[in-house]
Scaffold this active site. Structure first.
Site, PDB file in Angstrom:
ATOM      1  N   HIS A  68      31.980  47.537  41.986  1.00  0.00           N
ATOM      2  CA  HIS A  68      32.941  47.126  42.918  1.00  0.00           C
ATOM      3  C   HIS A  68      34.032  46.732  42.147  1.00  0.00           C
ATOM      4  O   HIS A  68      35.071  46.445  42.782  1.00  0.00           O
ATOM      5  CB  HIS A  68      32.009  46.133  43.826  1.00  0.00           C
ATOM      6  CG  HIS A  68      32.063  44.711  42.976  1.00  0.00           C
ATOM      7  ND1 HIS A  68      30.689  44.877  42.129  1.00  0.00           N
ATOM      8  CD2 HIS A  68      32.257  43.431  43.126  1.00  0.00           C
ATOM      9  CE1 HIS A  68      30.742  43.436  41.459  1.00  0.00           C
ATOM     10  NE2 HIS A  68      31.589  42.718  42.079  1.00  0.00           N
ATOM     11  N   ARG A  69      33.871  46.421  41.078  1.00  0.00           N
ATOM     12  CA  ARG A  69      35.026  45.690  40.029  1.00  0.00           C
ATOM     13  C   ARG A  69      34.626  46.543  38.658  1.00  0.00           C
ATOM     14  O   ARG A  69      33.474  46.538  38.071  1.00  0.00           O
ATOM     15  CB  ARG A  69      35.032  44.252  40.031  1.00  0.00           C
ATOM     16  CG  ARG A  69      35.361  43.380  40.999  1.00  0.00           C
ATOM     17  CD  ARG A  69      35.565  42.211  40.631  1.00  0.00           C
ATOM     18  NE  ARG A  69      36.475  41.487  41.787  1.00  0.00           N
ATOM     19  CZ  ARG A  69      36.598  40.235  41.974  1.00  0.00           C
ATOM     20  NH1 ARG A  69      35.920  39.417  41.153  1.00  0.00           N
ATOM     21  NH2 ARG A  69      37.209  39.732  43.061  1.00  0.00           N
ATOM     22  N   LYS A  73      30.066  45.959  33.149  1.00  0.00           N
ATOM     23  CA  LYS A  73      29.974  45.321  31.811  1.00  0.00           C
ATOM     24  C   LYS A  73      28.602  44.839  31.484  1.00  0.00           C
ATOM     25  O   LYS A  73      27.895  44.345  32.220  1.00  0.00           O
ATOM     26  CB  LYS A  73      30.905  44.051  31.800  1.00  0.00           C
ATOM     27  CG  LYS A  73      31.314  43.588  30.316  1.00  0.00           C
ATOM     28  CD  LYS A  73      32.377  44.093  29.711  1.00  0.00           C
ATOM     29  CE  LYS A  73      32.517  43.616  28.291  1.00  0.00           C
ATOM     30  NZ  LYS A  73      31.504  44.129  27.385  1.00  0.00           N
ATOM     31  N   LYS A  97      25.824  37.231  37.302  1.00  0.00           N
ATOM     32  CA  LYS A  97      26.539  36.497  36.124  1.00  0.00           C
ATOM     33  C   LYS A  97      27.957  36.498  36.308  1.00  0.00           C
ATOM     34  O   LYS A  97      28.627  35.477  36.168  1.00  0.00           O
ATOM     35  CB  LYS A  97      25.905  36.837  34.907  1.00  0.00           C
ATOM     36  CG  LYS A  97      26.315  35.824  33.740  1.00  0.00           C
ATOM     37  CD  LYS A  97      25.767  36.254  32.362  1.00  0.00           C
ATOM     38  CE  LYS A  97      24.707  36.950  32.019  1.00  0.00           C
ATOM     39  NZ  LYS A  97      24.216  36.926  30.653  1.00  0.00           N
ATOM     40  N   ASP A 102      33.153  34.042  37.804  1.00  0.00           N
ATOM     41  CA  ASP A 102      34.248  34.898  38.048  1.00  0.00           C
ATOM     42  C   ASP A 102      35.006  35.637  37.031  1.00  0.00           C
ATOM     43  O   ASP A 102      36.255  35.430  36.682  1.00  0.00           O
ATOM     44  CB  ASP A 102      35.555  33.595  38.391  1.00  0.00           C
ATOM     45  CG  ASP A 102      35.610  33.134  39.959  1.00  0.00           C
ATOM     46  OD1 ASP A 102      35.233  34.236  40.857  1.00  0.00           O
ATOM     47  OD2 ASP A 102      35.601  32.098  40.354  1.00  0.00           O
ATOM     48  N   LYS A 109      24.069  47.390  31.731  1.00  0.00           N
ATOM     49  CA  LYS A 109      23.437  46.922  30.456  1.00  0.00           C
ATOM     50  C   LYS A 109      22.941  48.404  30.057  1.00  0.00           C
ATOM     51  O   LYS A 109      22.757  49.296  30.572  1.00  0.00           O
ATOM     52  CB  LYS A 109      22.134  46.371  31.007  1.00  0.00           C
ATOM     53  CG  LYS A 109      21.655  45.662  29.908  1.00  0.00           C
ATOM     54  CD  LYS A 109      22.342  44.190  29.975  1.00  0.00           C
ATOM     55  CE  LYS A 109      21.545  43.442  28.756  1.00  0.00           C
ATOM     56  NZ  LYS A 109      22.158  42.076  28.729  1.00  0.00           N
ATOM     57  N   SER A 366      33.783  37.910  26.165  1.00  0.00           N
ATOM     58  CA  SER A 366      34.085  39.567  26.109  1.00  0.00           C
ATOM     59  C   SER A 366      35.398  39.788  27.106  1.00  0.00           C
ATOM     60  O   SER A 366      35.873  40.814  26.725  1.00  0.00           O
ATOM     61  CB  SER A 366      32.853  40.180  26.775  1.00  0.00           C
ATOM     62  OG  SER A 366      31.897  40.526  25.595  1.00  0.00           O
TER      63      SER A 366
HETATM   64  N1  GLU Z   1      24.619  40.676  26.185  1.00  0.00           N
HETATM   65  C1  GLU Z   1      25.437  39.571  26.613  1.00  0.00           C
HETATM   66  C2  GLU Z   1      24.813  39.124  28.021  1.00  0.00           C
HETATM   67  O1  GLU Z   1      23.720  39.502  28.459  1.00  0.00           O
HETATM   68  C3  GLU Z   1      27.042  39.745  26.875  1.00  0.00           C
HETATM   69  C4  GLU Z   1      27.495  40.843  27.771  1.00  0.00           C
HETATM   70  C5  GLU Z   1      29.024  41.270  27.565  1.00  0.00           C
HETATM   71  O2  GLU Z   1      29.570  40.471  26.984  1.00  0.00           O
HETATM   72  O3  GLU Z   1      29.340  42.286  28.197  1.00  0.00           O
HETATM   73  O4  GLU Z   1      25.365  38.226  28.589  1.00  0.00           O
END
Ligand code: GLU
Length: 478
Positions: A68-69, A73, A97, A102, A109, A366
């Site tokens: 959705h965004r 990541k 998360k 935000d 993943k 990140s």
């Molecule tokens: N592996 C980290 C996590 O589980 C970082 C993920 C990221 O920076 O995209 O939150």
């Protein structure tokens, strides 16, 4: 005995049950929960690589839980136990998360089934290049859509290899650096990313200890200094969290559990030294500053103030939740506490700071790195010297007005323009504090919510539901 032997549901089912529970509390339509829970896409890739021993075929996954965004990541995990279901569960946690913190990303993943220690550096590089190439050619690695980061078994080194693979395929992409985060600083990374998750855990604990009304829920009342902490997992997350907490907040790390057992010292361990020993010997056995215990699982249930499981998911399970003696559990690893263990621990009145909140530091930094890559400029480059000049003006004005000269340490603090690391840390601290403010606020407005995890999930899924409603993919009630 495996930790999850007593568990009646899988990791993914546990995450989905949490969403169901939060859906009820938030008063959302269960059909909206179905939209939120559904993984958007999972790709499985099998690819051959020529190694010393001949050609080997590897299996890896990239799971997009929400788009959705964009980009979606999440970390890329290298471990022998990696599988599709685990990758999907972890990608779902990333969605929640990011929503809680935000961070304007979807959740994803990746996982590669591999025991990294069995391969040479050159082989690992070739395997990573091949995997990244496969992902990039299919659109599952791209600065705009899918952006991996370090996770268990990977680090800045692997991220640099991934960026190389992407750049060689798409050299004309102006934003190529942003295809992956957690890169080495001199290859498009950002200062403070390596230790970001551990730093975020420290900020979360500092924030928790700022609120006496929250602390009252535990038996911990005296501030962070001197609290006895047991750490499970001395990887990047656990190491940095325990190092910062012990060195800067004077927390006493009384036990560290690793694969070969645990090292215990009631007077406190030197985290840096234990890590050196681990790097040199492959374990914690024979560490001179503490007593070795073969049975790491038993050390998990020793009396302590804070338990920090920072190794792997499902380490606090229905099998050991009754025996845990910690007063506070800080969930460093994603999914460290199973759904069933969570219920048991709540019944026992043991407070948990959930992964969604406490380990959001990695993806937060990140986000800063990704933004920096898109802007092609380091943070603070434009204003640092301007701020410094303004600081000199303030300090000089104060001195002239009072007729006194300032202590040089204070003057330097006022005059100093922020470095990029200062800005990263400030943004990280703010993100962690803001998320806790939202958690507290949600609990105040909904007194039936008795725990931080449910509150965190309620916040996350309410935001996701709003996004889907805005897109016409869920019913917002009107
Ligand atoms: N592996 C980290 C996590 O589980 C970082 C993920 C990221 O920076 O995209 O939150």
């Amino acid at each position: 005995m495996s930790n999850t032997q007593h568990e009646s549901m899988s990791f993914l089912e546990g995450v989905e049950r949490m969403v169901d529970k939060a859906t009820l509390v938030a008063g959302l339509d269960p059909r909206t929960a179905c939209v939120i829970k559904a993984s958007s896409a999972v790709i499985q890739i099998k690819f051959p690589v020529r190694l010393r021993s001949g050609v080997e075929v590897f299996t890896g996954w990239w799971s997009i839980h929400s788009a959705h965004r964009l980009p979606s990541k999440g970390g890329l995990r290298y471990a022998p136990h990696v599988n599709q279901e685990e990758t999907e569960a972890l990608s779902a946690l990333m969605s929640y998360k990011c929503a809680l913190a935000d961070i304007p990303f979807g959740g994803a993943k990746g996982g590669l089934m591999i025991e990294p220690s069995k391969y040479t550096v050159e082989e690992l590089r070739d395997i990573t290049h091949a995997f990244a190439g496969e992902l990039a050619r299919r659109g599952f690695l791209n600065p705009a859509t899918n952006v991996p980061a370090p996770d268990m078994g990977t680090s800045a080194r692997e991220m640099a290899w991934i960026a190389d693979a992407y750049k060689s395929l798409f050299p004309e992409d102006l934003n190529q650096d942003a295809c992956v985060t957690g890169k080495p600083v001199n290859r498009g990374g950002i200062p403070g990313r390596t230790e970001a998750t551990g730093k975020g855990i420290q900020y979360a604990l500092q924030e928790f200890f700022r609120h006496p009304d929250e602390l009252e829920k535990t038996e911990l009342v005296d501030g962070l200094a001197g609290q006895r902490l047991i750490l499970q997992g001395l990887g990047n997350v656990g190491y940095h969290a325990a190092k910062f907490l012990s060195e800067e907040d004077k927390v006493k790390v009384i036990a560290i559990i690793e694969r070969d057992g645990a090292v215990v010292n009631p007077e406190g361990l030197n985290v840096h030294d234990v890590r050196q020993h681990l790097a040199q010997t492959g374990g914690v056995r024979d560490f001179p500053g503490g007593e070795f215990h073969e049975d790491g699982a038993a050390v998990m249930t020793m009396a302590c103030d804070i338990l920090l499981p920072a190794a792997l998911e499902s380490q606090v399970s229905a099998g050991n939740a009754m025996k845990i003696q910690a007063k506070l559990i800080v969930e460093g690893a994603n999914g460290a506490v199973t759904y069933e263990a969570d219920e048991i621990l709540q019944r026992r009145g043991i407070v948990m700071l959930p992964d969604l909140w406490v380990n959001a530091g990695g993806v937060t930094v990140s986000y800063f790195e990704w933004t920096r890559n898109l802007s092609h400029m380091r943070f603070g480059r434009l204003q640092r010297r301007f701020d410094e000049l303004r600081g000199i003006c303030y300090a000089t004005a104060l001195e002239e007005m009072t007729g006194k000269s300032m202590e040089s340490r204070l003057r330097n603090e006022i005059v100093r323009g922020a470095s990029e690391l200062d800005l990263v840390r400030s943004g990280l601290d703010d993100t962690i504090r803001s998320a806790f403010a939202e958690i507290r606020d949600t609990m105040k407005r909904n007194p039936e919510i008795g725990d931080y995890r449910t509150a965190a999930f309620v916040i996350a899924i309410t935001k996701l539901a709003q996004s889907y409603t805005d897109l016409g993919l869920a019913d917002g009630g009107e």
